[in-house]
Design an enzyme around this catalytic site. Sequence first.
Site, short mmCIF file in Angstrom:
data_model
loop_
_atom_site.label_atom_id
_atom_site.label_comp_id
_atom_site.label_asym_id
_atom_site.label_seq_id
_atom_site.Cartn_x
_atom_site.Cartn_y
_atom_site.Cartn_z
N GLU A 152 0.86 -1.20 0.00
CA GLU A 152 0.00 0.00 0.00
C GLU A 152 0.89 1.24 0.00
O GLU A 152 2.03 1.19 0.45
CB GLU A 152 -0.95 0.01 1.19
CG GLU A 152 -0.31 -0.18 2.54
CD GLU A 152 0.43 1.06 3.02
OE1 GLU A 152 1.37 0.87 3.80
OE2 GLU A 152 0.07 2.16 2.57
N LEU A 154 -0.54 4.30 1.02
CA LEU A 154 -1.44 5.27 1.66
C LEU A 154 -0.65 6.30 2.44
O LEU A 154 0.29 5.96 3.15
CB LEU A 154 -2.39 4.55 2.62
CG LEU A 154 -3.15 3.33 2.10
CD1 LEU A 154 -3.99 2.72 3.21
CD2 LEU A 154 -4.01 3.74 0.91
N ASN A 228 9.45 4.45 -0.46
CA ASN A 228 9.52 5.24 0.78
C ASN A 228 10.92 5.76 1.04
O ASN A 228 11.11 6.90 1.50
CB ASN A 228 9.01 4.42 1.97
CG ASN A 228 7.50 4.57 2.13
OD1 ASN A 228 6.86 5.24 1.33
ND2 ASN A 228 6.96 3.97 3.17
N CYS A 280 6.16 5.53 8.97
CA CYS A 280 6.60 4.84 7.76
C CYS A 280 8.01 5.23 7.30
O CYS A 280 8.92 4.41 7.33
CB CYS A 280 5.59 5.06 6.64
SG CYS A 280 4.01 4.29 7.01
C1 UDX Z 1 4.32 7.79 3.65
C2 UDX Z 1 4.28 7.65 2.13
O1 UDX Z 1 4.05 8.92 1.56
C3 UDX Z 1 3.17 6.69 1.74
O2 UDX Z 1 3.15 6.49 0.32
C4 UDX Z 1 3.39 5.35 2.42
O3 UDX Z 1 2.39 4.47 2.11
C5 UDX Z 1 3.47 5.54 3.91
O4 UDX Z 1 4.47 6.48 4.23
P1 UDX Z 1 2.97 9.13 5.48
O5 UDX Z 1 3.86 8.52 6.47
O6 UDX Z 1 1.54 9.22 5.77
O7 UDX Z 1 3.13 8.39 4.05
O8 UDX Z 1 3.48 10.63 5.30
P2 UDX Z 1 4.07 11.54 4.15
O9 UDX Z 1 3.00 12.38 3.59
O10 UDX Z 1 4.87 10.74 3.24
O11 UDX Z 1 5.04 12.45 5.03
C6 UDX Z 1 6.08 11.83 5.74
C7 UDX Z 1 6.87 12.87 6.50
O12 UDX Z 1 7.65 13.65 5.57
C8 UDX Z 1 6.03 13.86 7.30
O13 UDX Z 1 6.66 14.08 8.54
C9 UDX Z 1 6.08 15.12 6.46
O14 UDX Z 1 5.97 16.29 7.25
C10 UDX Z 1 7.47 15.02 5.84
N1 UDX Z 1 7.61 15.73 4.56
C11 UDX Z 1 6.84 15.35 3.51
C12 UDX Z 1 8.56 16.75 4.46
O15 UDX Z 1 9.26 17.09 5.41
N2 UDX Z 1 8.70 17.38 3.25
C13 UDX Z 1 7.95 17.04 2.16
O16 UDX Z 1 8.12 17.65 1.10
C14 UDX Z 1 6.97 15.98 2.30
#
Ligand code: UDX
Length: 469
Positions: A152, A154, A228, A280
Amino acid sequence: MRITVLGCGYVGLVTGTCLAEIGHSVVCTDNDESKIDILNQGALPIYEPHLQELVARNVAAGRLSFTADLAEAIRVGDVIFICIGTPPLQNGEADISGIDGAARLIAREARSSKLVVEKSTVPVQSGRKLTRALDIYGRNSRWSFSVASNPEFLREGSAVLDFLHPDRIVVGVSDRSSELLLREIYRPIQQQELRNCPVHEGDCPRKNPPELLVTSINSAELIKHACNSFLALKISYANLIADICESMGADVEEVTRGMGLDPRIGPAFLNAGLGFGGFCLPKDIQAFIRLGEKVGVDVSLLKDAELINKRRIDSFLAKATQALWTLKDKHIGVLGLAFKPSTDDIRFAPAMELITRLLDEHAHVSVYDPQAMEKTRTLFPSIHYCADPYELADGAEALMIATEWPEFKSLDWARLSRLMQRPLVFDGRNLLDRNEMERLGFEYYGVGVLSTAEAEARCAAVPLSPGSR
Ligand code: UDX
């Protein structure tokens, strides 16, 4: 299709509910009875936009149910999605003991042949080990077990959207019948037959159907870790650029915008700030590093990305100490606790590390977050939890923005500056507009861009070389 979902955490709950939403008959089970009780009372153990209404709708329609009777749940489904957590072990490797336990349970309780689908994030070759475990635990069973991988992608905060409108669907299989079953399961999403999508209130934008990519099981498992880790790499690269911008007097937002306009790079995941958190990215890059080391591959690139991420709080606090002289006895308000907006999840959230470090420095810490305060109380019972950002600003000597909740942008910052002892803001997510904040009289520090005060101080410190006038 009759589907069983093992594990009612983030992935299991969203997967089970959305599979019911597209017409399948789904039973979700978990070995944490309290979670099942909460769900059977119509509440959710997590905050996720649109999920509550979707659960209610599908339970009411008889397509979705929750049970703590693991054995009964196993028997119901023809296809079993394993959505059990794989938290990091001490050494950073993924803990797959839950997956092994699932294999034992399935082999013992099955009363018909099953397709067993890995949805949890697992190290490569887990499918092969799961197949063997099912063979061993099921050696006296008269039923057969096929294994497939269906990672996934997500994102918390937009998980329902990501499931119903995915960029792609990846299925890793070792036989044709497993492929056909998974194609059948995802057909409504591929053909965008969403009756009443909660995200778009039934009026989903027409877009190209997501590709259903069929690969080997090993490749599917690797796609998840590779994705990831690449996202983490991209964020750390943006943070590396941010540090260069601060040293050279450039603006990271301008630089990453220029980068992102190149379709080979793309604008997503180039937001510099306090770094990546959540359940994640930190654990998946660590597990991928361990995996690479295990097979003798040089993973220093990933290690550096992890290191850059770990150092974000250091440089953020160095800036604050520079401006405040010392953090000791300072009244500091932290705005945002969740690892990102639209979730109440604080796992590996940068704000948690920030609070820990501020307390180590004997600062007086107050906090506010729209959703994540209850969960934070379990970690930090003694800090001050504010009813709103205005209470947080009252008497504060500095505010630190740790999560870019959109609602923080529309706060009455003029009023906040009047409430504060000193209008000083450290924006760890570049959420606010520097010029606007400085116009309101704030000392404003973003990431990857020098505040006017910093720029002036730097200019004063670096005399122009002779003859350059
Ligand atoms: C992530 C992946 O995006 C997703 O595809 C996978 O299935 C699960 O892990 P998630 O953990 O929900 O999803 O968060 P994500 O939106 O990826 O953000 C992860 C972290 O990166 C957050 O702390 C966010 O603040 C940080 N981030 C994200 C940044 O610092 N800069 C960015 O440009 C994007």
